[in-house]
Design an enzyme around this catalytic site. Sequence first.
Site, short mmCIF file in Angstrom:
data_model
loop_
_atom_site.label_atom_id
_atom_site.label_comp_id
_atom_site.label_asym_id
_atom_site.label_seq_id
_atom_site.Cartn_x
_atom_site.Cartn_y
_atom_site.Cartn_z
N MET A 123 0.81 -1.22 0.00
CA MET A 123 0.00 0.00 0.00
C MET A 123 0.85 1.27 0.00
SD MET A 123 -3.16 -0.66 -0.30
CE MET A 123 -3.80 0.94 0.15
N ASP B 180 7.18 10.89 11.73
CA ASP B 180 7.11 11.36 13.11
C ASP B 180 7.30 12.87 13.19
OD1 ASP B 180 6.94 8.63 14.08
OD2 ASP B 180 9.07 8.46 13.65
N HIS C 78 12.59 4.97 16.10
CA HIS C 78 11.22 5.03 15.61
C HIS C 78 10.39 4.05 16.45
CE1 HIS C 78 7.85 5.51 12.91
NE2 HIS C 78 7.83 4.21 12.67
#
Length: 436
Positions: free
Chosen positions: A104, A248, A276
Amino acid sequence: MAVADLHTKINLQYSSPLSYVSTRLSYSGRISLRRPLPQPHNSRICCSVTSKEVQAPVAVNTEGPKKKPDCYGVFCLTYDLMAEEETKSWKKLINIAVSGAAGMISNHLLFKLASGEVFGQDQPIALKLLGSERSFQALEGVAMELEDSLFPLLREVSISIDAYEVFQDADWALLIGAKPRGPGMERAGLLDINGQIFAEQGKALNAVASRNVKVIVVGNPCNTNALICLKNAPDIPAKNFHALTRLDENRAKCQLALRAGVFYDKVSNVTIWGNHSTTQVPDFLNAKINGVPVKEVIKDTKWLEEEFTEIVQKRGGVLIKKWGRSSAASTAVSILDAIRSLVTPTPEGDWFSSGVYTSGNPYGIAEDIIFSMPCRSKGDGDYELVKDIIIDDFLRSRIKKTEAELLAEKRCVAHLTGEGIAVCDLPGDTMLPGEM
């Protein structure tokens, strides 16, 4: 408009995960020289889009090119037509390799890359797409959509399940594909499974990619995956490896803008420090709104120190509850932002966040890990770390926590980085909600 009469064989090749079949299509008629297509690598005669010389057309090779199993559809067509005026000012073709290309995120990413949105309207590209046996049919569907989109700058598309084929001469490698975390899977298990994937991809990059390839790792846990990839590619500069923390940063900018009641283009100098994961540190101390320090605009210190960080960390989980799946479009946009920040000069006084190699950093962060830090670029694909940064005791304490986590992850994958036996003493489960 000049045209040429052709009566020859045009070679088409169709790829499947188990075998490659070559077929031939007879064509007779007139072809416009408006959008000349390049020759496959192993049969290219000479039709450079950057050439300043006008050359007479060369006879088409009717013997057929050597087997090139990974090109797709129209991108396998072999023309030998002169480049028109439009393409003479184009830059040299760049090769962009993408893993997880049937997913995706890539579905949003590839079409923006092909449109020229990131590299410019004078930069032709080749997309080299890596999938798996399971995803190969979907990968063919992606290639078909790229065909049907008629992007002038998209000169080549190749698809394969072999990283060595896809990474050949790659100038950029966007490593998106990774195994998702399954039910009951411990974080150490995910590190090991995905680490093996990125170790192999690092070896492939080291063997066949451009010596100055820029690598952006998206597949999670992206910091440690980037470190594993780096360690398995010793001939590529360590500085060329990035772990994606730009989403982020974008989320942090959005939250600061909302709180301050301004549009997010007024927010600058935002840094994401560290991993992360939920130990990441969105830095409000050095951030600015309309050029003014955030703490002078948003005077609610409790919100900044507590709610702000938690909102950024849990944004992905909230999105899943609303949307029913993890972020894909915004992740793709953040990848484009990350590339753009490296190929476009950073605005004066600003910076961007990227997970990069810590050796030689000016902040006192442990060496030899991939850690998100503030960077600036001259637009040449390289970067430098920002030195004029304020780090107070509160920020330092949070940086130390995310540093400890990354050091623990590094020990957990020692068997994949050539540093001995792995010892997993992870401090806790800090996967971001979107990675569950």
